[in-house]
Motif scaffolding. Sequence first.
Motif, short mmCIF file in Angstrom:
data_model
loop_
_atom_site.label_atom_id
_atom_site.label_comp_id
_atom_site.label_asym_id
_atom_site.label_seq_id
_atom_site.Cartn_x
_atom_site.Cartn_y
_atom_site.Cartn_z
N VAL A 225 -4.62 -4.76 2.57
CA VAL A 225 -5.24 -3.48 2.93
C VAL A 225 -4.20 -2.54 3.54
O VAL A 225 -4.16 -1.34 3.23
N VAL A 226 -3.33 -3.07 4.41
CA VAL A 226 -2.30 -2.24 5.02
C VAL A 226 -1.34 -1.70 3.96
O VAL A 226 -0.97 -0.50 3.96
N ALA A 227 -0.91 -2.56 3.03
CA ALA A 227 0.01 -2.13 1.99
C ALA A 227 -0.63 -1.10 1.08
O ALA A 227 0.02 -0.12 0.67
N ALA A 228 -1.92 -1.28 0.75
CA ALA A 228 -2.60 -0.30 -0.09
C ALA A 228 -2.71 1.05 0.62
O ALA A 228 -2.56 2.11 -0.01
N GLY A 229 -2.96 1.02 1.93
CA GLY A 229 -3.04 2.28 2.68
C GLY A 229 -1.71 3.02 2.69
O GLY A 229 -1.66 4.24 2.48
N PHE A 230 -0.62 2.29 2.91
CA PHE A 230 0.69 2.93 2.89
C PHE A 230 1.01 3.49 1.50
O PHE A 230 1.54 4.60 1.36
N ALA A 231 0.72 2.71 0.46
CA ALA A 231 1.04 3.15 -0.90
C ALA A 231 0.23 4.38 -1.29
O ALA A 231 0.76 5.35 -1.84
N LEU A 232 -1.07 4.37 -1.00
CA LEU A 232 -1.90 5.54 -1.32
C LEU A 232 -1.48 6.76 -0.51
O LEU A 232 -1.43 7.88 -1.02
#
Length: 369
Positions: free
Chosen positions: A183-190
């Motif tokens: 979830v953290v990685a997806a937030g940074f990528a988005l």
Amino acid sequence: MRTDRILARLEQEPERASSRDVPRMSRTRKALFGSALGCYAAVVLAVFVSDRLILLDWQVMLFRPYKQWPELHAALDYFVVLGQRGPTAVLVAAWLGWRSWRQRTLRPLLALGAALLLLNSTVGAVKYGLGRLGPHYATTVGADEMFAGGDIFPSGHTANAVVTWGILAYLATTPRARRVLSVVAAGFALGVGATTVYLGTHWVSDVLLGWIAGLLVLLALPWCEPAIAAANAWLLDSRDRLKQGRGLAPLPFPIPPLPPVAVSPGASSARAAASPAGAPEPAPAHEPAPPARPAPAREPVPAVTGGRSPAAGRSAEQPRPYHPARPHLTRSERTPVTPTGSRRPQPPAERAPRTAPVAPAGRRGHTSG
């Protein structure tokens, strides 16, 4: 705050990471990889043949989000750094290096290196191959700006954010940690992808392809796990051997020997014709060299009396003159030289031989008859 407990905890010998934590290339992962690859091809094809995606790119660019919400510009200028390869790679490598030291394995760092290598090779090749210009350098309204010397498609910031932050979820050892880090990685990528569109440095299609490109790298990492495990074992074994003074460990993969070089008869005759006359031909590499002949003993050189030696005037510090190398011949191989005539000097023809001894010049006055 007591630091003795923390140091005692750090000094404990932890167990090595279990091989069960290594992700496998399952059917689900293969299906996701195939779907992502299809989406990647669809986005590239849509940029070439479809007008809708190009129209969306130009509409968002002409909308200029950085002018619509200027109060966000300062904060997003710092936030977009989370997608730059240099700062993010240093931060993630520091964390994974600490994990490698704690778990006594180099797999986290090797997995990060393999992911960055895949990212740079795949994304970089597409960037420079398609050569798309960015929004700030566009020349024709409504054009796709392909093959114009740019390097903007796909978005490197977006793909790097997906890989560098997603590798933490990939290397997680528990399901709960993997879900949280995903979830953290997806937030940074988005967030990084949307920030590049806000700043006007990328088209919308650039960001879409960057998300898919980073996801493809993460999905393909299990195929690199055998090579990562072999490199990890070799490095740890080499470290132990170097501590014991035994040198590096043998490589995990065999190196084929070099094939023997075959010398054709034509090449041998050409080499013999090209060599100078009288010079001995070197023996071929595959044949043993003939035994060396013992050097003959040198004859003693008589002392020179009444004359001066050629080396008498040469100082000890002056180096000897250099002579080029030449073949050494033994005494039996040398051509005999016969001198003509006698070596003893002959007296002049007009001088008569003496019949009586001649007294010294200083005593002639004392000899009277």
